[in-house]
Enzyme design. Structure first.
Site, PDB file in Angstrom:
ATOM      1  N   ASP A 248      17.617  47.927  64.105  1.00  0.00           N
ATOM      2  CA  ASP A 248      16.809  46.925  63.418  1.00  0.00           C
ATOM      3  C   ASP A 248      16.403  45.762  64.321  1.00  0.00           C
ATOM      4  O   ASP A 248      15.345  45.153  64.126  1.00  0.00           O
ATOM      5  CB  ASP A 248      17.581  46.376  62.216  1.00  0.00           C
ATOM      6  CG  ASP A 248      17.849  47.444  61.168  1.00  0.00           C
ATOM      7  OD1 ASP A 248      17.176  48.495  61.213  1.00  0.00           O
ATOM      8  OD2 ASP A 248      18.733  47.229  60.315  1.00  0.00           O
TER       9      ASP A 248
ATOM     10  N   GLU B  18      12.279  41.830  66.602  1.00  0.00           N
ATOM     11  CA  GLU B  18      11.730  41.123  67.754  1.00  0.00           C
ATOM     12  C   GLU B  18      10.235  41.366  67.893  1.00  0.00           C
ATOM     13  O   GLU B  18       9.461  40.431  68.167  1.00  0.00           O
ATOM     14  CB  GLU B  18      12.450  41.572  69.032  1.00  0.00           C
ATOM     15  CG  GLU B  18      13.856  41.036  69.201  1.00  0.00           C
ATOM     16  CD  GLU B  18      14.430  41.393  70.564  1.00  0.00           C
ATOM     17  OE1 GLU B  18      13.631  41.695  71.476  1.00  0.00           O
ATOM     18  OE2 GLU B  18      15.659  41.364  70.713  1.00  0.00           O
TER      19      GLU B  18
ATOM     20  N   GLY C 220      23.149  51.559  61.886  1.00  0.00           N
ATOM     21  CA  GLY C 220      22.945  51.492  60.446  1.00  0.00           C
ATOM     22  C   GLY C 220      21.525  51.779  60.011  1.00  0.00           C
ATOM     23  O   GLY C 220      21.292  52.443  59.005  1.00  0.00           O
TER      24      GLY C 220
END
Length: 249
Positions: free
Chosen positions: A206, A211, A238
């Protein structure tokens, strides 16, 4: 709308022969059946369909033991297993050209089919009077080598890059070196250079996706920059962001 039709075999110099048709949406194959009683050739009722939306690339070459040209089509169709979730798996279709009277003739037919398929796959209309291919798509690929304990880089090397090669796509690969690298890149890249990319492809968790979005939004020309398509290939531990996006879609 029917664009092209020709006769192919699935193996060099071997029957059966297939009647193959190309439309704007798909490639269809129907096996020819020899009706000896009436001395005619008919088509089987079974139709095999390859959707152009699933096709990523096409190669054309002469078979090892045959003068017939071979059209090699690579696709990733959806697969519905008896158990588990639907996914995509690689499928290869080899079509040996029967209609050409010589090796050069079969290659000429193959060139027309390759041009037509790739033109449609790349999002353009096929002009039967032209064999000029549209330019391949170009991608800016950002990979975080630390993401997922190294899983992201391995995913790029084993899956993402080979698929780009099949599609004959152009890549500009950036392996991020530190936290914030992706944001800096998106803040500073020239807008005209950014427009040359079909999409920004992120292979990471993620963090790098955040970014990239924040870097685009930090720009003075953010309203133009944020129009750039972003593709996220989950390579983290995740991958909550990708799961949320897929759920929302």
């Amino acid at each position: 709308m029917l664009l092209l039709t020709a006769r192919f075999r699935l193996a060099a110099r071997k029957n059966p022969v297939y009647d193959v048709k190309l439309t704007e949406e798909s490639i269809t194959l129907k096996k020819e059946v020899n009706d000896k009683a009436n001395d005619t050739i008919q088509s089987d009722n079974k139709v095999d369909v390859t959707k152009l939306a699933d096709v990523v690339g096409v190669k054309l070459y002469h078979g090892d033991r045959s003068p017939c040209a071979c059209l090699h089509i690579y696709s990733y169709p959806r697969r519905k297993p008896r158990w588990g979730k639907e996914d995509r798996s690689k499928h290869e279709l080899r079509l040996f050209i029967c209609d050409g009277e010589s090796p050069d003739g079969s290659m000429a037919i193959g060139d027309r089919w390759k041009c037509a398929i790739l033109t449609l796959v790349r999002g353009y209309q096929f002009d039967p009077g032209s064999l000029t291919l549209p330019l391949p798509r170009k991608f800016l690929v950002l990979v975080n080598p630390a993401s997922g304990s190294g899983k992201a880089r391995k995913m790029y090397d084993c899956h993402v890059h080979p698929m780009f090669e099949l599609a004959e796509a152009q890549e500009e690969l950036v392996v991020t070196e530190r936290a914030g690298h992706g944001r800096e890149l998106m803040q500073n890249i020239d807008i005209e250079e950014l427009k040359t990319f079909t999409a920004v492809v992120i292979v990471s968790g993620d963090g790098l996706a955040n970014e990239v979005v924040n870097g685009l939004m930090d720009r003075k020309d953010w309203e133009t920059a944020i129009q750039t398509p972003i593709a996220v290939i989950p390579g983290g531990s995740g991958n909550a962001l990708v799961c949320s996006l897929l759920h929302a879609a």
